[in-house]
Write a protein that holds these residues in place. Structure first.
Motif, PDB file in Angstrom:
ATOM      1  N   THR A   1     105.545 -23.079  22.348  1.00  0.00           N
ATOM      2  CA  THR A   1     106.055 -23.081  23.713  1.00  0.00           C
ATOM      3  C   THR A   1     105.331 -22.071  24.598  1.00  0.00           C
ATOM      4  N   GLU A   2     104.755 -21.030  24.001  1.00  0.00           N
ATOM      5  CA  GLU A   2     103.930 -20.119  24.800  1.00  0.00           C
ATOM      6  C   GLU A   2     102.614 -20.782  25.178  1.00  0.00           C
ATOM      7  N   ARG A   3     102.059 -21.542  24.245  1.00  0.00           N
ATOM      8  CA  ARG A   3     100.766 -22.179  24.498  1.00  0.00           C
ATOM      9  C   ARG A   3     100.923 -23.463  25.308  1.00  0.00           C
ATOM     10  N   TRP A   4     101.976 -24.237  25.022  1.00  0.00           N
ATOM     11  CA  TRP A   4     102.236 -25.509  25.711  1.00  0.00           C
ATOM     12  C   TRP A   4     103.689 -25.501  26.183  1.00  0.00           C
ATOM     13  N   PRO A   5     103.963 -24.921  27.344  1.00  0.00           N
ATOM     14  CA  PRO A   5     105.346 -24.706  27.784  1.00  0.00           C
ATOM     15  C   PRO A   5     106.073 -25.955  28.283  1.00  0.00           C
ATOM     16  N   SER A   6     105.384 -27.073  28.395  1.00  0.00           N
ATOM     17  CA  SER A   6     106.029 -28.299  28.873  1.00  0.00           C
ATOM     18  C   SER A   6     105.472 -29.486  28.108  1.00  0.00           C
ATOM     19  N   VAL A   7     106.162 -30.602  28.196  1.00  0.00           N
ATOM     20  CA  VAL A   7     105.695 -31.796  27.496  1.00  0.00           C
ATOM     21  C   VAL A   7     104.373 -32.277  28.077  1.00  0.00           C
ATOM     22  N   GLU A   8     104.168 -32.068  29.385  1.00  0.00           N
ATOM     23  CA  GLU A   8     102.888 -32.443  29.991  1.00  0.00           C
ATOM     24  C   GLU A   8     101.749 -31.592  29.436  1.00  0.00           C
ATOM     25  N   ALA A   9     102.012 -30.288  29.246  1.00  0.00           N
ATOM     26  CA  ALA A   9     100.977 -29.406  28.690  1.00  0.00           C
ATOM     27  C   ALA A   9     100.631 -29.815  27.263  1.00  0.00           C
ATOM     28  N   LEU A  10     101.641 -30.152  26.483  1.00  0.00           N
ATOM     29  CA  LEU A  10     101.388 -30.587  25.112  1.00  0.00           C
ATOM     30  C   LEU A  10     100.630 -31.910  25.096  1.00  0.00           C
ATOM     31  N   ALA A  11     100.998 -32.804  25.996  1.00  0.00           N
ATOM     32  CA  ALA A  11     100.333 -34.109  26.055  1.00  0.00           C
ATOM     33  C   ALA A  11      98.841 -33.963  26.344  1.00  0.00           C
ATOM     34  N   ALA A  12      98.466 -32.938  27.081  1.00  0.00           N
ATOM     35  CA  ALA A  12      97.062 -32.732  27.450  1.00  0.00           C
ATOM     36  C   ALA A  12      96.282 -31.931  26.410  1.00  0.00           C
ATOM     37  N   ALA A  13      96.947 -31.485  25.350  1.00  0.00           N
ATOM     38  CA  ALA A  13      96.291 -30.645  24.356  1.00  0.00           C
ATOM     39  C   ALA A  13      95.319 -31.447  23.500  1.00  0.00           C
ATOM     40  N   GLU A  14      94.327 -30.761  22.953  1.00  0.00           N
ATOM     41  CA  GLU A  14      93.403 -31.366  22.004  1.00  0.00           C
ATOM     42  C   GLU A  14      94.110 -31.551  20.657  1.00  0.00           C
ATOM     43  N   ASP A  15      93.836 -32.688  20.023  1.00  0.00           N
ATOM     44  CA  ASP A  15      94.474 -32.958  18.735  1.00  0.00           C
ATOM     45  C   ASP A  15      94.211 -31.838  17.734  1.00  0.00           C
ATOM     46  N   GLY A  16      92.960 -31.396  17.639  1.00  0.00           N
ATOM     47  CA  GLY A  16      92.613 -30.364  16.671  1.00  0.00           C
ATOM     48  C   GLY A  16      93.340 -29.057  16.923  1.00  0.00           C
ATOM     49  N   ASP A  17      93.554 -28.708  18.201  1.00  0.00           N
ATOM     50  CA  ASP A  17      94.270 -27.473  18.523  1.00  0.00           C
ATOM     51  C   ASP A  17      95.720 -27.552  18.058  1.00  0.00           C
ATOM     52  N   VAL A  18      96.339 -28.701  18.260  1.00  0.00           N
ATOM     53  CA  VAL A  18      97.739 -28.863  17.852  1.00  0.00           C
ATOM     54  C   VAL A  18      97.852 -28.838  16.330  1.00  0.00           C
TER      55      VAL A  18
END
Length: 351
Positions: free
Chosen positions: A67-84
């Protein structure tokens, strides 16, 4: 529990929860709810996915990092697969991480970043099953959904003295859980049932004297024997080879595993198939030698033993990750074990 006692039991449970609710980084407590605060559906959904087959203690740190790195569902949706996948490393059951991304992207692209409020709407999202849909509907949106996890199964089996073994008893336990689920405050009720199972109605030595539902419990005298479970078949053992190659400047040969299957989508070391009689399958010709100790790991349905083979070629292996780009912490637990086992046979170690 006797017929007709369900409403009184539910009220007693909520009174207990109002004073005893556990503090969780993803939870809006009963006092905050009473003051008008409402849960963030993204945080509720994320926590429920993380908590599947994982303990609260293990999840806390991962939840904060996510949640610090991706605080919203939109932020998570835009993340790189490898980072997640790297952030998820060590939490296990990696299909959850892949489904997490699929669901976040569906919510962002198809629902404007807003989670559906109904069980049916949530079930239509990728990676969301009956339990998660019910939990998010109840906790995030106060829908009267029946939320049944392992803690709730245990509480219900004891309240009604259900002696039929799991997993066959699941439909009956879900039906009984529905009887005690109130129309008002269903989200608090769901979390109260979970808290009761985690802190009072524990698998061993339940604290029946402290239980707010003791007066309603038909199984109190045999509580520690419930729920009954059918005998589990013995897990087979599979074997395999894992290959750790470190180049002259500390380059490490890694591969990303196929999306489907165990550890899908995660980084790891090349290896053989995992079978009873595996055949060696080195990724390239080299002076491979065995590490001093094998790696042992247990998955849900089998035990695994890996013979770790190491090599230090004179030139960097094709496609190897530079020393500076290799972080063992980004690997899943099994592959971290492989790396640790390789150290005893490597003369030069990557950092």
């Amino acid at each position: 529990m006797r017929d007709g006692d369900e409403s009184a039991a539910s009220a007693a449970l909520l009174r207990w929860y109002d004073g005893a609710a556990r503090v969780m980084p993803w939870r809006i407590g009963p006092a905050e709810r009473a003051a008008g605060a409402r849960p963030d559906p993204y945080r509720v959904w994320l926590s429920e996915v993380m908590l599947q087959q994982t303990t609260v203690a293990a999840v806390r740190g991962y939840f904060r990092a996510f949640t610090e790195r991706w605080p919203s569902v939109e932020a998570l949706a835009a993340a790189e697969d490898g980072d997640v996948m790297a952030e998820w490393a060590g939490l296990g059951y990696y299909a959850r991480a892949r489904n997490l991304l699929k669901c976040a992207r569906a919510v962002a692209a198809e629902h404007g970043g807003r989670f559906p409020e109904t069980e049916a709407g949530l079930r239509a999202l990728p990676g969301i099953g009956p339990y998660t849909a019910a939990a998010v509907a109840a906790i995030a949106f106060d829908r009267p959904a029946v939320v049944v996890d392992g803690n709730v199964e245990r509480v219900v089996a004891r309240l009604w003295a259900v002696e039929a073994p799991l997993p066959g008893a699941k439909p009956r336990l879900t039906e009984l859980a529905g009887r005690i689920t109130p129309a008002a405050r269903p989200g608090d009720h769901a979390q109260a049932m979970m808290d009761l199972g985690a802190t009072i109605c524990t698998p061993r030595k339940p604290a029946c004297a402290l239980c707010p539902l003791a007066g309603f419990c038909a199984g109190r005298m045999i509580a520690e024997t419930l729920p009954r479970k059918a005998p589990k078949p013995e897990k087979p053992t599979r074997r395999g080879f894992a290959y750790v190659a470190v180049g002259p400047a500390g380059e490490v040969l890694l591969e990303r595993r196929p999306e489907k299957g165990l550890l899908g989508g995660t980084l790891g070391f090349p290896g053989s198939d995992w079978t009873e009689t595996p055949a060696p399958r080195p990724p390239f010709a080299a002076d491979w030698r065995a590490a001093p100790a094998a790696v042992r790991h247990t998955f849900t349905h089998f035990h695994l033993e890996l013979q770790v083979m190491v090599a230090e070629p004179a030139a960097p292996p094709p496609g190897a990750t530079p020393r500076a780009g290799f972080r063992p912490a980004d690997l899943p637990t099994l592959m971290r074990k492989v790396w640790d086992a390789a150290q005893g046979a490597l003369s030069s170690q990557a950092e």
